[in-house]
Design a protein around this motif. Structure first.
Motif, PDB file in Angstrom:
ATOM      1  N   GLN A 134      40.491  35.988  34.000  1.00 49.03           N
ATOM      2  CA  GLN A 134      40.542  37.373  34.454  1.00 49.03           C
ATOM      3  C   GLN A 134      41.772  38.092  33.896  1.00 49.03           C
ATOM      4  O   GLN A 134      42.781  37.472  33.585  1.00 49.03           O
ATOM      5  N   LEU A 135      41.656  39.392  33.783  1.00 52.75           N
ATOM      6  CA  LEU A 135      42.715  40.214  33.198  1.00 52.75           C
ATOM      7  C   LEU A 135      43.251  41.208  34.228  1.00 52.75           C
ATOM      8  O   LEU A 135      42.547  41.581  35.164  1.00 52.75           O
ATOM      9  N   PRO A 136      44.483  41.674  34.016  1.00 48.32           N
ATOM     10  CA  PRO A 136      45.018  42.674  34.942  1.00 48.32           C
ATOM     11  C   PRO A 136      44.384  44.039  34.703  1.00 48.32           C
ATOM     12  O   PRO A 136      43.885  44.330  33.605  1.00 48.32           O
ATOM     13  N   TYR A 137      44.424  44.855  35.723  1.00 45.74           N
ATOM     14  CA  TYR A 137      43.995  46.241  35.585  1.00 45.74           C
ATOM     15  C   TYR A 137      45.053  46.962  34.766  1.00 45.74           C
ATOM     16  O   TYR A 137      46.250  46.848  35.036  1.00 45.74           O
ATOM     17  N   ILE A 138      44.625  47.698  33.762  1.00 42.35           N
ATOM     18  CA  ILE A 138      45.544  48.453  32.907  1.00 42.35           C
ATOM     19  C   ILE A 138      45.436  49.924  33.296  1.00 42.35           C
ATOM     20  O   ILE A 138      44.377  50.540  33.154  1.00 42.35           O
ATOM     21  N   HIS A 139      46.522  50.460  33.797  1.00 40.98           N
ATOM     22  CA  HIS A 139      46.561  51.863  34.215  1.00 40.98           C
ATOM     23  C   HIS A 139      46.965  52.719  33.025  1.00 40.98           C
ATOM     24  O   HIS A 139      47.904  52.383  32.301  1.00 40.98           O
ATOM     25  N   GLN A 140      46.248  53.812  32.803  1.00 37.26           N
ATOM     26  CA  GLN A 140      46.568  54.720  31.711  1.00 37.26           C
ATOM     27  C   GLN A 140      47.096  56.024  32.303  1.00 37.26           C
ATOM     28  O   GLN A 140      46.492  56.606  33.202  1.00 37.26           O
ATOM     29  N   CYS A 141      48.243  56.470  31.787  1.00 36.37           N
ATOM     30  CA  CYS A 141      48.846  57.699  32.260  1.00 36.37           C
ATOM     31  C   CYS A 141      49.558  58.388  31.099  1.00 36.37           C
ATOM     32  O   CYS A 141      50.446  57.778  30.471  1.00 36.37           O
ATOM     33  N   PHE A 142      49.164  59.612  30.805  1.00 36.44           N
ATOM     34  CA  PHE A 142      49.778  60.396  29.727  1.00 36.44           C
ATOM     35  C   PHE A 142      49.794  59.642  28.398  1.00 36.44           C
ATOM     36  O   PHE A 142      50.784  59.637  27.673  1.00 36.44           O
ATOM     37  N   TYR A 148      44.449  41.976  39.478  1.00 35.30           N
ATOM     38  CA  TYR A 148      43.575  41.278  38.525  1.00 35.30           C
ATOM     39  C   TYR A 148      42.131  41.361  38.980  1.00 35.30           C
ATOM     40  O   TYR A 148      41.843  41.354  40.183  1.00 35.30           O
ATOM     41  N   SER A 149      41.219  41.399  38.018  1.00 32.54           N
ATOM     42  CA  SER A 149      39.795  41.462  38.340  1.00 32.54           C
ATOM     43  C   SER A 149      39.349  40.158  38.998  1.00 32.54           C
ATOM     44  O   SER A 149      39.859  39.086  38.704  1.00 32.54           O
ATOM     45  N   LEU A 201      36.191  44.841  41.162  1.00 33.60           N
ATOM     46  CA  LEU A 201      37.136  44.630  42.249  1.00 33.60           C
ATOM     47  C   LEU A 201      38.371  43.967  41.679  1.00 33.60           C
ATOM     48  O   LEU A 201      38.285  42.979  40.944  1.00 33.60           O
ATOM     49  N   TYR A 202      39.528  44.504  42.024  1.00 31.54           N
ATOM     50  CA  TYR A 202      40.810  43.940  41.597  1.00 31.54           C
ATOM     51  C   TYR A 202      41.604  43.606  42.852  1.00 31.54           C
ATOM     52  O   TYR A 202      41.619  44.373  43.809  1.00 31.54           O
ATOM     53  N   LEU A 203      42.272  42.449  42.837  1.00 33.53           N
ATOM     54  CA  LEU A 203      43.116  42.032  43.948  1.00 33.53           C
ATOM     55  C   LEU A 203      44.545  41.864  43.474  1.00 33.53           C
ATOM     56  O   LEU A 203      44.802  41.531  42.318  1.00 33.53           O
ATOM     57  N   LYS A 204      45.477  42.065  44.399  1.00 28.18           N
ATOM     58  CA  LYS A 204      46.903  41.918  44.087  1.00 28.18           C
ATOM     59  C   LYS A 204      47.204  40.466  43.735  1.00 28.18           C
ATOM     60  O   LYS A 204      46.788  39.544  44.413  1.00 28.18           O
ATOM     61  N   ALA A 205      47.928  40.306  42.660  1.00 28.59           N
ATOM     62  CA  ALA A 205      48.301  38.960  42.206  1.00 28.59           C
ATOM     63  C   ALA A 205      49.817  38.815  42.224  1.00 28.59           C
ATOM     64  O   ALA A 205      50.549  39.781  42.052  1.00 28.59           O
ATOM     65  N   GLY A 206      50.245  37.591  42.429  1.00 29.38           N
ATOM     66  CA  GLY A 206      51.666  37.276  42.434  1.00 29.38           C
ATOM     67  C   GLY A 206      51.846  35.791  42.171  1.00 29.38           C
ATOM     68  O   GLY A 206      50.912  35.105  41.761  1.00 29.38           O
ATOM     69  N   SER A 207      53.024  35.316  42.446  1.00 25.25           N
ATOM     70  CA  SER A 207      53.365  33.935  42.108  1.00 25.25           C
ATOM     71  C   SER A 207      52.438  32.893  42.717  1.00 25.25           C
ATOM     72  O   SER A 207      52.189  31.860  42.114  1.00 25.25           O
ATOM     73  N   SER A 208      51.909  33.160  43.909  1.00 27.28           N
ATOM     74  CA  SER A 208      51.088  32.135  44.555  1.00 27.28           C
ATOM     75  C   SER A 208      49.605  32.198  44.208  1.00 27.28           C
ATOM     76  O   SER A 208      48.867  31.274  44.533  1.00 27.28           O
TER      77      SER A 208
END
Length: 105
Positions: free
Chosen positions: A31-39, A48-49, A14-21
């Protein structure tokens, strides 16, 4: 949330949206961010997970989800402010250009 994503599930995580707060919550728990792979390119996202201990605790998970949802509103406000600033910068550049291109005799 009005067509906006605050969470995603990928490969049993499960990944949730992260921001300044709330990004510190994720980083402090390693925890690490989700890394999207494209081309063949890799793009880190602002999702983030979520740690397993948070997923297993309904109260904590509810808090984390609420913070992720608040990020949608903050991102929208930030985009509005950025758009307004861009608009002012374009107007200023146009005015400067017009003034600098005016010939005075």
């Amino acid at each position: 949330m009005n067509g906006k994503m605050f969470a995603l599930v990928r490969e049993k995580s499960l990944y949730l949206k992260a921001g300044s707060s709330n990004v510190a919550d994720f980083l402090l728990t390693g925890q690490l961010p989700y890394i999207h792979q494209c081309f063949g390119e890799y793009f880190p996202t602002n999702f983030y997970s979520v740690p397993l201990n948070v997923i297993e605790d309904e109260v904590q998970l509810t808090r984390w989800i609420a913070k992720a949802i608040r990020q949608l509103a903050q991102a929208k406000e930030s985009a509005k402010a950025s758009s307004a600033l861009d608009s002012r910068q374009k107007k200023t550049a146009t005015i400067r250009s017009a003034v600098s291109n005016t010939f005075f005799f």
